[in-house]
Design a protein around this motif. Structure first.
Motif, mmCIF file in Angstrom:
data_model
loop_
_atom_site.group_PDB
_atom_site.id
_atom_site.type_symbol
_atom_site.label_atom_id
_atom_site.label_comp_id
_atom_site.label_asym_id
_atom_site.label_seq_id
_atom_site.Cartn_x
_atom_site.Cartn_y
_atom_site.Cartn_z
ATOM 1 N N ARG A 98 -13.880 -27.511 4.091
ATOM 2 C CA ARG A 98 -12.688 -27.009 4.774
ATOM 3 C C ARG A 98 -11.900 -28.194 5.324
ATOM 4 N NH1 ARG A 98 -12.760 -21.834 8.508
ATOM 5 N NH2 ARG A 98 -12.680 -20.995 6.377
ATOM 6 N N THR A 104 -5.718 -24.314 7.520
ATOM 7 C CA THR A 104 -6.915 -24.755 6.806
ATOM 8 C C THR A 104 -6.827 -24.453 5.320
ATOM 9 O OG1 THR A 104 -8.043 -22.665 7.230
ATOM 10 C CG2 THR A 104 -8.340 -24.417 8.844
ATOM 11 N N ASP A 106 -9.655 -24.168 2.029
ATOM 12 C CA ASP A 106 -11.045 -24.124 1.628
ATOM 13 C C ASP A 106 -11.180 -24.497 0.163
ATOM 14 O OD1 ASP A 106 -11.358 -21.567 3.875
ATOM 15 O OD2 ASP A 106 -12.805 -23.202 3.849
#
Length: 118
Positions: A98, A104, A106
């Motif tokens: 992450r 964010t 992933d």
């Protein structure tokens, strides 16, 4: 882009041990955390363990005391030492990376099969 290469899965008897590794390459700046998730047949993917850049860790209750996550920041590699394996640990294990804190992103590895026989 980020590439994650996993290794270390396999077949083991109940009570045995395995060590998973996941090496990250590519755009590996601003890593927030790395970790492992797993998905058993017919079930949703679930968190196994994560480790933040600070070193703080988080484990699923089902693996506490049996699994240990660690990280080599210099190698951008995360490890999962799995001891006292149980048949219910059988799943495909996915490495996760992450990036960012507020916004964010992933990234996932291709997955590695862990099979624990009774």
């Amino acid at each position: 882009q980020v590439q994650l290469v996993e290794s270390g899965g396999g077949l083991v008897q109940a009570g045995g041990s395995l060590r998973l590794s996941c090496a990250a390459s590519g755009s590996v700046s601003s890593i927030n955390a790395m970790g492992w998730y797993r998905q058993a047949p017919g079930k949703q993917r679930e968190l196994v363990a994560t480790i933040r850049s600070s070193g703080s860790t988080r484990y699923a209750d089902s693996v506490k005391g049996r699994f240990t996550i660690s990280r080599d920041n210099a190698k951008n590699t995360v490890y999962l030492q799995m001891n006292s394996l149980k048949p219910e640990d059988t799943a495909v294990y996915y490495c996760n990376l992450r990036k960012g804190i507020i916004n964010t992103n992933d990234y996932w590895g291709q997955g590695t099969q862990v099979t624990v026989s009774s």
